[in-house]
Design an enzyme around this catalytic site. Structure first.
Site, PDB file in Angstrom:
ATOM      1  N   HIS A 186      10.719  27.490 -13.058  1.00 34.04           N
ATOM      2  CA  HIS A 186      10.674  26.440 -12.029  1.00 34.04           C
ATOM      3  C   HIS A 186       9.583  26.653 -10.973  1.00 34.04           C
ATOM      4  O   HIS A 186       9.846  26.533  -9.761  1.00 34.04           O
ATOM      5  CB  HIS A 186      12.043  26.328 -11.347  1.00 34.04           C
ATOM      6  CG  HIS A 186      13.127  25.768 -12.229  1.00 34.04           C
ATOM      7  ND1 HIS A 186      12.877  24.967 -13.328  1.00 34.04           N
ATOM      8  CD2 HIS A 186      14.497  25.886 -12.174  1.00 34.04           C
ATOM      9  CE1 HIS A 186      14.037  24.625 -13.900  1.00 34.04           C
ATOM     10  NE2 HIS A 186      15.030  25.174 -13.226  1.00 34.04           N
TER      11      HIS A 186
ATOM     12  N   HIS B 222      15.819  18.041 -10.054  1.00 36.58           N
ATOM     13  CA  HIS B 222      16.858  18.958 -10.519  1.00 36.58           C
ATOM     14  C   HIS B 222      18.233  18.642  -9.916  1.00 36.58           C
ATOM     15  O   HIS B 222      18.993  19.550  -9.571  1.00 36.58           O
ATOM     16  CB  HIS B 222      16.443  20.388 -10.185  1.00 36.58           C
ATOM     17  CG  HIS B 222      17.034  21.431 -11.069  1.00 36.58           C
ATOM     18  ND1 HIS B 222      18.384  21.518 -11.320  1.00 36.58           N
ATOM     19  CD2 HIS B 222      16.471  22.432 -11.772  1.00 36.58           C
ATOM     20  CE1 HIS B 222      18.606  22.536 -12.122  1.00 36.58           C
ATOM     21  NE2 HIS B 222      17.459  23.109 -12.415  1.00 36.58           N
TER      22      HIS B 222
ATOM     23  N   GLU C 268      17.181  16.608 -16.612  1.00 36.01           N
ATOM     24  CA  GLU C 268      15.883  16.786 -15.963  1.00 36.01           C
ATOM     25  C   GLU C 268      14.797  16.240 -16.882  1.00 36.01           C
ATOM     26  O   GLU C 268      14.517  16.819 -17.930  1.00 36.01           O
ATOM     27  CB  GLU C 268      15.625  18.275 -15.699  1.00 36.01           C
ATOM     28  CG  GLU C 268      16.720  18.969 -14.917  1.00 36.01           C
ATOM     29  CD  GLU C 268      16.723  20.478 -15.161  1.00 36.01           C
ATOM     30  OE1 GLU C 268      15.666  21.124 -15.079  1.00 36.01           O
ATOM     31  OE2 GLU C 268      17.798  21.020 -15.473  1.00 36.01           O
TER      32      GLU C 268
HETATM   33  C1  BGC Z   1      17.463  25.758 -16.388  1.00 32.77           C
HETATM   34  C2  BGC Z   1      18.598  26.731 -16.323  1.00 32.77           C
HETATM   35  C3  BGC Z   1      18.647  27.288 -14.938  1.00 32.77           C
HETATM   36  C4  BGC Z   1      18.823  26.155 -13.974  1.00 32.77           C
HETATM   37  C5  BGC Z   1      18.778  26.645 -12.562  1.00 32.77           C
HETATM   38  C6  BGC Z   1      17.740  24.653 -15.426  1.00 32.77           C
HETATM   39  O1  BGC Z   1      16.691  23.721 -15.455  1.00 32.77           O
HETATM   40  O2  BGC Z   1      17.242  25.262 -17.682  1.00 32.77           O
HETATM   41  O3  BGC Z   1      18.439  27.758 -17.256  1.00 32.77           O
HETATM   42  O4  BGC Z   1      19.678  28.210 -14.797  1.00 32.77           O
HETATM   43  O5  BGC Z   1      17.814  25.214 -14.141  1.00 32.77           O
HETATM   44  O6  BGC Z   1      19.313  25.711 -11.707  1.00 32.77           O
END
Ligand code: BGC
Length: 375
Positions: free
Chosen positions: A132, A206, A340
């Site tokens: 991220h 998210h 997402e």
């Molecule tokens: C990921 C997860 C992660 C989460 C965190 C998601 O987009 O795929 O693996 O734990 O985000 O909030």
């Protein structure tokens, strides 16, 4: 009396009200109030009310969605997304709830990729991988914010200047995220990015959803449809193996409605790797609506419309009740899920995946819609 007057004046000064259209049932509007300060910048909370009287709240900390209040079948309104009672709670809480994630949403293997023979190294914040956009990614930036005037619906625009080599990514990038809250209870998200050097980009929102209302149990009874014949298979660190696997005959077949919890415990390699669902689905992009999520008790329906090649379905497998949200309610295991929209994980290291490269002179634009109704 004087004290009350002074307090009222202070409150009025803190709140800038911008009205949109006035016809119809309610007055659609956006209000802005001070939420806190972070990294020396003021953080605001924006409240967008549409003509139906339904409310979307946003903040410029991470360009986040913090509240989506929509009715159930009987008209009872409830917030269906994760968030915190205070800004301090948000700072202490999960870093990604409701946030815009970039430069690269999801994982880049071992935090490395190469562009034109130059290897770039990113911070590792998820086992051996970079997740991220790194710990200082866009979810943690205090974006500039403005209420967009003279629009049909309440609209707020967030802007971020991502400097060259921010979290290891090349190029100065200008990023815009515009949220519009329509009278049909659609959150329309428009992204726009430009760069002055060749770079990579995967932007998403998210938000976590629970259509019972955030904090009211888990999402295992939600019925999900994802218009995807294939998904991106991953290894045990959730990095794509390169295989785009057919969903047919697997727990990943959501081409017709299936309860999230129906097959989440199956003895299947990909379910084990994700500890549930934590995978990108390859969108067919054949119909207007790419995903729909239905919760039969309340009757709430959420539809997702995207122009992107994929959607990451994450079933909240890492939520463990340690974080406390609105009204003191803990975020228990699988109490929310994410859809997402975006590109596939680790695309910079998979030349056969749709490209995530952005060149100078190009403008990346993308739109995602989350539409709420009842059935
Ligand atoms: C990921 C997860 C992660 C989460 C965190 C998601 O987009 O795929 O693996 O734990 O985000 O909030």
């Amino acid at each position: 009396m004087k004290r009350i007057f002074q307090l009222t004046m202070i409150l009025c000064a803190m709140m800038i009200t911008s009205s949109c259209t006035q016809s119809g049932k309610n007055k659609a509007m956006v209000t802005k109030e001070t939420y806190g300060t972070h990294k020396g910048k003021e953080v605001f909370l924006f409240t967008l009310t549409n003509k139906e009287g339904n409310v979307l709240k946003l903040t410029n900390f991470g360009a986040r969605i913090t509240w989506i209040e929509v009715p159930d079948r009987s008209g009872k309104k409830e917030n269906v997304t994760f968030g915190f009672d205070t800004f301090e709670g948000m700072l202490r809480g999960d870093p990604y709830f409701g946030a815009v994630v970039g430069r690269y949403a999801n994982r880049i293997a071992k935090g490395k990729f190469t562009l034109d023979g130059v290897e770039y190294t990113l911070p590792l914040n998820n086992g051996p991988n970079s997740l991220h956009g790194g710990p200082g990614g866009w979810h943690s930036s205090v974006w500039d914010a403005e209420i967009v005037e003279r629009t049909e619906f309440p609209t707020v625009k967030f802007t971020w200047h991502s400097p060259d080599m921010e979290e290891g990514y090349p190029g100065n990038m200008h990023v815009e995220t515009v949220y519009t809250w329509s009278d049909k209870n659609e959150i329309v998200i428009d992204y726009k990015c430009t760069t002055d050097k060749k770079t990579v980009l995967n932007i998403t929102n998210h938000a976590y959803f629970n259509l019972h209302g955030a904090g009211n149990g888990d999402i295992l009874d939600h019925e999900l449809v994802i218009k995807a014949a294939r998904f991106v298979a991953v290894d045990s660190t959730l990095i794509p193996t390169g295989e785009l696997r057919e969903v047919a005959g697997t727990p990943f077949d959501f081409t017709t409605p299936a309860k999230v919890g129906a097959r989440i415990g199956e003895d299947y390699d990909q379910i084990k790797h994700g500890k549930g669902y934590d995978h990108t689905f390859v969108l067919d992009n054949k119909e207007e609506v790419d995903c729909s999520l239905y919760e039969p008790v309340s009757g709430r329906l959420m539809e997702v419309i995207s122009d992107q090649p994929g959607v990451q379905f994450y079933s909240g497998n890492f939520l463990n009740g340690s974080r406390i949200g609105y009204g003191g309610k803990p975020f228990i295991h699988r109490s929310g899920l994410c859809l997402e929209t975006g590109h596939f994980p680790d695309s910079p290291n998979h030349p056969d995946f749709p490209t995530t490269i952005l060149n100078p002179g190009e403008t990346f634009t993308s739109k995602t819609v989350y539409r709420f109704s009842v059935k």
